[in-house]
Design a protein around this motif. Structure first.
Motif, PDB file in Angstrom:
ATOM      1  N   LYS A   1       0.814  -1.228   0.000  1.00 28.02           N
ATOM      2  CA  LYS A   1       0.000   0.000   0.000  1.00 28.02           C
ATOM      3  C   LYS A   1       0.848   1.278   0.000  1.00 28.02           C
ATOM      4  CE  LYS A   1      -3.825   2.290   2.179  1.00 28.02           C
ATOM      5  NZ  LYS A   1      -5.015   2.158   2.940  1.00 28.02           N
ATOM      6  N   GLU A   2       1.815   1.379   0.905  1.00 29.84           N
ATOM      7  CA  GLU A   2       2.622   2.607   0.978  1.00 29.84           C
ATOM      8  C   GLU A   2       3.398   2.838  -0.318  1.00 29.84           C
ATOM      9  OE1 GLU A   2       5.046   3.355   4.433  1.00 29.84           O
ATOM     10  OE2 GLU A   2       3.578   2.345   5.732  1.00 29.84           O
ATOM     11  N   ARG A   3       4.013   1.809  -0.819  1.00 30.93           N
ATOM     12  CA  ARG A   3       4.781   1.937  -2.070  1.00 30.93           C
ATOM     13  C   ARG A   3       3.864   2.346  -3.223  1.00 30.93           C
ATOM     14  NH1 ARG A   3       7.852  -2.791  -5.367  1.00 30.93           N
ATOM     15  NH2 ARG A   3       8.707  -1.455  -7.002  1.00 30.93           N
ATOM     16  N   LEU A   4       2.697   1.711  -3.301  1.00 29.62           N
ATOM     17  CA  LEU A   4       1.762   2.043  -4.378  1.00 29.62           C
ATOM     18  C   LEU A   4       1.246   3.472  -4.263  1.00 29.62           C
ATOM     19  CD1 LEU A   4      -0.277  -1.235  -4.857  1.00 29.62           C
ATOM     20  CD2 LEU A   4       1.207  -0.108  -6.517  1.00 29.62           C
ATOM     21  N   GLU A   5       1.007   3.937  -3.058  1.00 36.57           N
ATOM     22  CA  GLU A   5       0.546   5.322  -2.892  1.00 36.57           C
ATOM     23  C   GLU A   5       1.571   6.298  -3.463  1.00 36.57           C
ATOM     24  OE1 GLU A   5      -0.332   5.647   1.278  1.00 36.57           O
ATOM     25  OE2 GLU A   5      -2.325   4.732   1.031  1.00 36.57           O
ATOM     26  N   LYS A   6       2.851   6.031  -3.241  1.00 37.37           N
ATOM     27  CA  LYS A   6       3.912   6.889  -3.797  1.00 37.37           C
ATOM     28  C   LYS A   6       3.914   6.825  -5.321  1.00 37.37           C
ATOM     29  CE  LYS A   6       6.974   6.524   0.189  1.00 37.37           C
ATOM     30  NZ  LYS A   6       8.210   5.948   0.711  1.00 37.37           N
TER      31      LYS A   6
ATOM     32  N   LEU B   1       3.870  -2.242 -12.252  1.00 38.21           N
ATOM     33  CA  LEU B   1       3.528  -0.855 -12.575  1.00 38.21           C
ATOM     34  C   LEU B   1       4.787  -0.036 -12.800  1.00 38.21           C
ATOM     35  CD1 LEU B   1       1.556   1.433 -13.007  1.00 38.21           C
ATOM     36  CD2 LEU B   1       1.386   1.685 -10.509  1.00 38.21           C
ATOM     37  N   GLU B   2       5.795  -0.224 -11.977  1.00 35.69           N
ATOM     38  CA  GLU B   2       7.075   0.484 -12.155  1.00 35.69           C
ATOM     39  C   GLU B   2       7.672   0.176 -13.529  1.00 35.69           C
ATOM     40  OE1 GLU B   2       8.545   2.779 -10.469  1.00 35.69           O
ATOM     41  OE2 GLU B   2       8.202   2.503  -8.332  1.00 35.69           O
TER      42      GLU B   2
ATOM     43  N   VAL C   1      -5.218   8.112 -11.860  1.00 35.28           N
ATOM     44  CA  VAL C   1      -4.569   6.811 -12.045  1.00 35.28           C
ATOM     45  C   VAL C   1      -5.460   6.009 -12.988  1.00 35.28           C
ATOM     46  CG1 VAL C   1      -3.753   4.689 -10.952  1.00 35.28           C
ATOM     47  CG2 VAL C   1      -3.515   6.872  -9.752  1.00 35.28           C
ATOM     48  N   PRO C   2      -5.042   5.863 -14.246  1.00 29.76           N
ATOM     49  CA  PRO C   2      -5.860   5.082 -15.184  1.00 29.76           C
ATOM     50  C   PRO C   2      -6.066   3.652 -14.661  1.00 29.76           C
ATOM     51  CG  PRO C   2      -4.173   6.313 -16.357  1.00 29.76           C
ATOM     52  CD  PRO C   2      -3.853   6.414 -14.887  1.00 29.76           C
ATOM     53  N   PRO C   3      -7.232   3.079 -14.926  1.00 25.31           N
ATOM     54  CA  PRO C   3      -7.539   1.753 -14.398  1.00 25.31           C
ATOM     55  C   PRO C   3      -6.504   0.667 -14.723  1.00 25.31           C
ATOM     56  CG  PRO C   3      -9.506   2.737 -15.307  1.00 25.31           C
ATOM     57  CD  PRO C   3      -8.361   3.649 -15.653  1.00 25.31           C
ATOM     58  N   GLN C   4      -5.924   0.715 -15.920  1.00 27.99           N
ATOM     59  CA  GLN C   4      -4.947  -0.326 -16.253  1.00 27.99           C
ATOM     60  C   GLN C   4      -3.693  -0.202 -15.395  1.00 27.99           C
ATOM     61  OE1 GLN C   4      -5.459   2.342 -18.123  1.00 27.99           O
ATOM     62  NE2 GLN C   4      -3.711   2.888 -19.386  1.00 27.99           N
ATOM     63  N   MET C   5      -3.373   1.010 -14.965  1.00 27.44           N
ATOM     64  CA  MET C   5      -2.206   1.197 -14.102  1.00 27.44           C
ATOM     65  C   MET C   5      -2.521   0.762 -12.676  1.00 27.44           C
ATOM     66  SD  MET C   5      -0.510   4.674 -15.512  1.00 27.44           S
ATOM     67  CE  MET C   5      -0.428   4.983 -17.273  1.00 27.44           C
ATOM     68  N   ALA C   6      -3.730   1.058 -12.210  1.00 29.30           N
ATOM     69  CA  ALA C   6      -4.144   0.582 -10.893  1.00 29.30           C
ATOM     70  C   ALA C   6      -4.153  -0.943 -10.877  1.00 29.30           C
ATOM     71  CB  ALA C   6      -5.521   1.131 -10.538  1.00 29.30           C
ATOM     72  N   PHE C   7      -4.623  -1.541 -11.960  1.00 33.41           N
ATOM     73  CA  PHE C   7      -4.628  -2.999 -12.086  1.00 33.41           C
ATOM     74  C   PHE C   7      -3.217  -3.563 -11.914  1.00 33.41           C
ATOM     75  CE2 PHE C   7      -3.632  -6.470 -15.021  1.00 33.41           C
ATOM     76  CZ  PHE C   7      -4.432  -7.493 -14.503  1.00 33.41           C
ATOM     77  N   LEU C   8      -2.271  -3.025 -12.685  1.00 31.92           N
ATOM     78  CA  LEU C   8      -0.895  -3.528 -12.597  1.00 31.92           C
ATOM     79  C   LEU C   8      -0.334  -3.374 -11.192  1.00 31.92           C
ATOM     80  CD1 LEU C   8       0.669  -2.210 -15.922  1.00 31.92           C
ATOM     81  CD2 LEU C   8       0.254  -4.593 -15.304  1.00 31.92           C
ATOM     82  N   GLY C   9      -0.550  -2.226 -10.591  1.00 27.08           N
ATOM     83  CA  GLY C   9      -0.052  -1.996  -9.247  1.00 27.08           C
ATOM     84  C   GLY C   9      -0.665  -2.926  -8.227  1.00 27.08           C
ATOM     85  N   ASN C  10      -1.935  -3.229  -8.399  1.00 28.74           N
ATOM     86  CA  ASN C  10      -2.600  -4.121  -7.462  1.00 28.74           C
ATOM     87  C   ASN C  10      -2.179  -5.577  -7.647  1.00 28.74           C
ATOM     88  OD1 ASN C  10      -4.151  -2.484  -5.675  1.00 28.74           O
ATOM     89  ND2 ASN C  10      -5.387  -1.917  -7.436  1.00 28.74           N
TER      90      ASN C  10
END
Length: 174
Positions: free
Chosen positions: A11-16, A43-44, A28-37
Protein backbone atom coordinates in the motif's frame (compact mmCIF):
# COMPACT_ATOMS: atom_id res chain seq x y z
CA UNK A 1 -13.43 -2.49 -13.91
CA UNK A 2 -10.94 -5.31 -13.30
CA UNK A 3 -11.40 -8.38 -11.12
CA UNK A 4 -8.42 -7.80 -8.86
CA UNK A 5 -8.13 -7.11 -5.16
CA UNK A 6 -6.31 -4.16 -3.62
CA UNK A 7 -2.63 -4.84 -3.01
CA UNK A 8 -2.64 -3.95 0.68
CA UNK A 9 0.79 -5.54 1.25
CA UNK A 10 2.38 -2.83 -0.90
CA UNK A 11 0.00 0.00 0.00
CA UNK A 12 2.62 2.61 0.98
CA UNK A 13 4.78 1.94 -2.07
CA UNK A 14 1.76 2.04 -4.38
CA UNK A 15 0.55 5.32 -2.89
CA UNK A 16 3.91 6.89 -3.80
CA UNK A 17 3.79 5.46 -7.32
CA UNK A 18 0.15 6.50 -7.78
CA UNK A 19 1.03 10.08 -6.77
CA UNK A 20 3.64 10.15 -9.57
CA UNK A 21 1.09 8.73 -12.01
CA UNK A 22 -1.48 11.35 -10.99
CA UNK A 23 1.08 14.10 -11.52
CA UNK A 24 1.49 12.99 -15.15
CA UNK A 25 -1.99 11.73 -16.07
CA UNK A 26 -4.18 13.72 -13.66
CA UNK A 27 -5.59 10.44 -12.36
CA UNK A 28 -4.57 6.81 -12.04
CA UNK A 29 -5.86 5.08 -15.18
CA UNK A 30 -7.54 1.75 -14.40
CA UNK A 31 -4.95 -0.33 -16.25
CA UNK A 32 -2.21 1.20 -14.10
CA UNK A 33 -4.14 0.58 -10.89
CA UNK A 34 -4.63 -3.00 -12.09
CA UNK A 35 -0.89 -3.53 -12.60
CA UNK A 36 -0.05 -2.00 -9.25
CA UNK A 37 -2.60 -4.12 -7.46
CA UNK A 38 -1.12 -7.25 -8.99
CA UNK A 39 2.45 -6.18 -8.10
CA UNK A 40 4.01 -2.74 -7.67
CA UNK A 41 7.03 -3.83 -9.71
CA UNK A 42 4.78 -4.42 -12.74
CA UNK A 43 3.53 -0.86 -12.57
CA UNK A 44 7.08 0.48 -12.15
CA UNK A 45 8.18 -1.49 -15.23
CA UNK A 46 5.20 -0.19 -17.21
CA UNK A 47 6.00 3.41 -16.27
CA UNK A 48 9.67 2.98 -17.12
CA UNK A 49 8.73 1.64 -20.56
CA UNK A 50 6.24 4.48 -21.12
CA UNK A 51 8.86 7.07 -20.22
CA UNK A 52 11.38 5.42 -22.55
CA UNK A 53 8.90 5.66 -25.43
CA UNK A 54 7.94 9.24 -24.60
CA UNK A 55 11.62 10.15 -24.86
CA UNK A 56 12.32 8.04 -27.93
CA UNK A 57 15.06 9.75 -29.95
CA UNK A 58 13.65 8.86 -33.39
CA UNK A 59 10.03 7.72 -33.23
CA UNK A 60 7.23 10.27 -32.83
CA UNK A 61 5.37 9.31 -29.64
CA UNK A 62 2.03 9.50 -31.46
CA UNK A 63 3.04 6.46 -33.53
CA UNK A 64 2.89 4.36 -30.36
CA UNK A 65 -0.57 5.69 -29.49
CA UNK A 66 -1.83 4.98 -33.00
CA UNK A 67 -0.41 1.44 -32.82
CA UNK A 68 -2.28 0.87 -29.56
CA UNK A 69 -5.48 2.31 -31.06
CA UNK A 70 -5.29 0.14 -34.17
CA UNK A 71 -4.62 -3.04 -32.20
CA UNK A 72 -7.30 -2.22 -29.62
CA UNK A 73 -9.96 -2.01 -32.33
CA UNK A 74 -8.67 -5.08 -34.18
CA UNK A 75 -8.73 -7.12 -30.96
CA UNK A 76 -11.86 -5.51 -29.43
CA UNK A 77 -10.04 -4.30 -26.32
CA UNK A 78 -12.85 -2.04 -25.17
CA UNK A 79 -10.98 -0.09 -22.53
CA UNK A 80 -7.94 0.43 -24.76
CA UNK A 81 -10.19 1.62 -27.60
CA UNK A 82 -11.68 4.32 -25.40
CA UNK A 83 -8.43 5.30 -23.68
CA UNK A 84 -6.35 5.71 -26.84
CA UNK A 85 -9.15 7.45 -28.74
CA UNK A 86 -9.43 10.01 -25.93
CA UNK A 87 -5.66 10.42 -25.80
CA UNK A 88 -5.49 11.17 -29.54
CA UNK A 89 -8.50 13.50 -29.41
CA UNK A 90 -6.84 15.42 -26.58
CA UNK A 91 -3.85 15.93 -28.89
CA UNK A 92 -6.09 17.48 -31.56
CA UNK A 93 -6.61 14.53 -33.91
CA UNK A 94 -10.04 14.45 -35.53
CA UNK A 95 -12.41 11.50 -35.36
CA UNK A 96 -12.08 11.18 -39.15
CA UNK A 97 -8.29 10.74 -38.81
CA UNK A 98 -8.69 8.33 -35.92
CA UNK A 99 -11.23 6.24 -37.86
CA UNK A 100 -8.92 6.10 -40.88
CA UNK A 101 -6.08 4.73 -38.74
CA UNK A 102 -8.38 2.20 -37.09
CA UNK A 103 -9.10 0.83 -40.57
CA UNK A 104 -5.56 1.16 -41.95
CA UNK A 105 -2.49 1.72 -39.77
CA UNK A 106 -0.68 3.08 -42.81
CA UNK A 107 -2.89 6.17 -42.62
CA UNK A 108 -1.28 7.56 -39.48
CA UNK A 109 -0.94 11.33 -39.97
CA UNK A 110 2.85 11.26 -39.78
CA UNK A 111 5.53 11.18 -42.46
CA UNK A 112 6.02 8.28 -44.88
CA UNK A 113 8.78 6.69 -42.82
CA UNK A 114 6.55 6.56 -39.71
CA UNK A 115 3.73 5.13 -41.83
CA UNK A 116 6.05 2.39 -43.09
CA UNK A 117 7.28 1.66 -39.56
CA UNK A 118 3.70 1.41 -38.29
CA UNK A 119 2.72 -0.98 -41.09
CA UNK A 120 5.77 -3.10 -40.35
CA UNK A 121 5.08 -3.26 -36.60
CA UNK A 122 1.54 -4.50 -37.27
CA UNK A 123 2.80 -6.99 -39.86
CA UNK A 124 5.39 -8.23 -37.38
CA UNK A 125 2.86 -9.06 -34.67
CA UNK A 126 0.15 -10.51 -36.92
CA UNK A 127 2.21 -12.01 -39.75
CA UNK A 128 5.66 -12.48 -38.24
CA UNK A 129 6.54 -15.30 -40.65
CA UNK A 130 6.04 -12.88 -43.55
CA UNK A 131 8.69 -10.43 -42.32
CA UNK A 132 11.62 -10.63 -44.72
CA UNK A 133 15.08 -9.12 -44.94
CA UNK A 134 13.77 -6.81 -47.66
CA UNK A 135 11.29 -5.34 -45.17
CA UNK A 136 14.08 -4.59 -42.71
CA UNK A 137 16.34 -3.21 -45.44
CA UNK A 138 13.62 -0.88 -46.72
CA UNK A 139 13.09 0.53 -43.23
CA UNK A 140 16.83 0.86 -42.63
CA UNK A 141 16.98 2.71 -45.95
CA UNK A 142 14.49 5.22 -44.53
CA UNK A 143 16.85 5.90 -41.64
CA UNK A 144 15.35 3.64 -38.99
CA UNK A 145 17.74 1.69 -36.76
CA UNK A 146 17.35 -1.89 -35.60
CA UNK A 147 16.45 -0.51 -32.15
CA UNK A 148 13.71 1.65 -33.71
CA UNK A 149 12.19 -1.39 -35.41
CA UNK A 150 12.43 -3.43 -32.25
CA UNK A 151 10.85 -0.67 -30.15
CA UNK A 152 7.87 -0.35 -32.51
CA UNK A 153 7.34 -4.12 -32.75
CA UNK A 154 7.88 -4.65 -29.03
CA UNK A 155 5.34 -1.97 -28.16
CA UNK A 156 2.74 -3.42 -30.54
CA UNK A 157 3.38 -6.91 -29.18
CA UNK A 158 3.19 -5.70 -25.60
CA UNK A 159 -0.22 -4.16 -26.24
CA UNK A 160 -1.43 -7.36 -27.86
CA UNK A 161 -0.30 -9.31 -24.78
CA UNK A 162 -1.45 -6.79 -22.17
CA UNK A 163 -4.81 -6.33 -23.86
CA UNK A 164 -5.47 -10.03 -23.59
CA UNK A 165 -4.48 -10.07 -19.94
CA UNK A 166 -6.69 -7.06 -19.16
CA UNK A 167 -9.57 -8.67 -21.07
CA UNK A 168 -9.24 -11.81 -18.96
CA UNK A 169 -9.45 -9.69 -15.80
CA UNK A 170 -12.24 -7.40 -17.07
CA UNK A 171 -15.52 -7.58 -15.25
CA UNK A 172 -18.05 -9.28 -17.46
CA UNK A 173 -21.58 -10.56 -17.13
CA UNK A 174 -22.71 -13.95 -18.34
Amino acid sequence: MFMVEENSAQKERLEKIFRRVEAVYGTVPPQMAFLGNIEADYLEEFLTAALRLARHPHIDFDLFTFLRLHIAFKEAYEYCKMYNTKMLQSKGYTQKTIDAVIDDIGKIPLDASHQALARFAIKAIYESHACMQEDFDALYGMGWTQKDLFDAIEHAGTLLRNGRILTAYSQKTQ
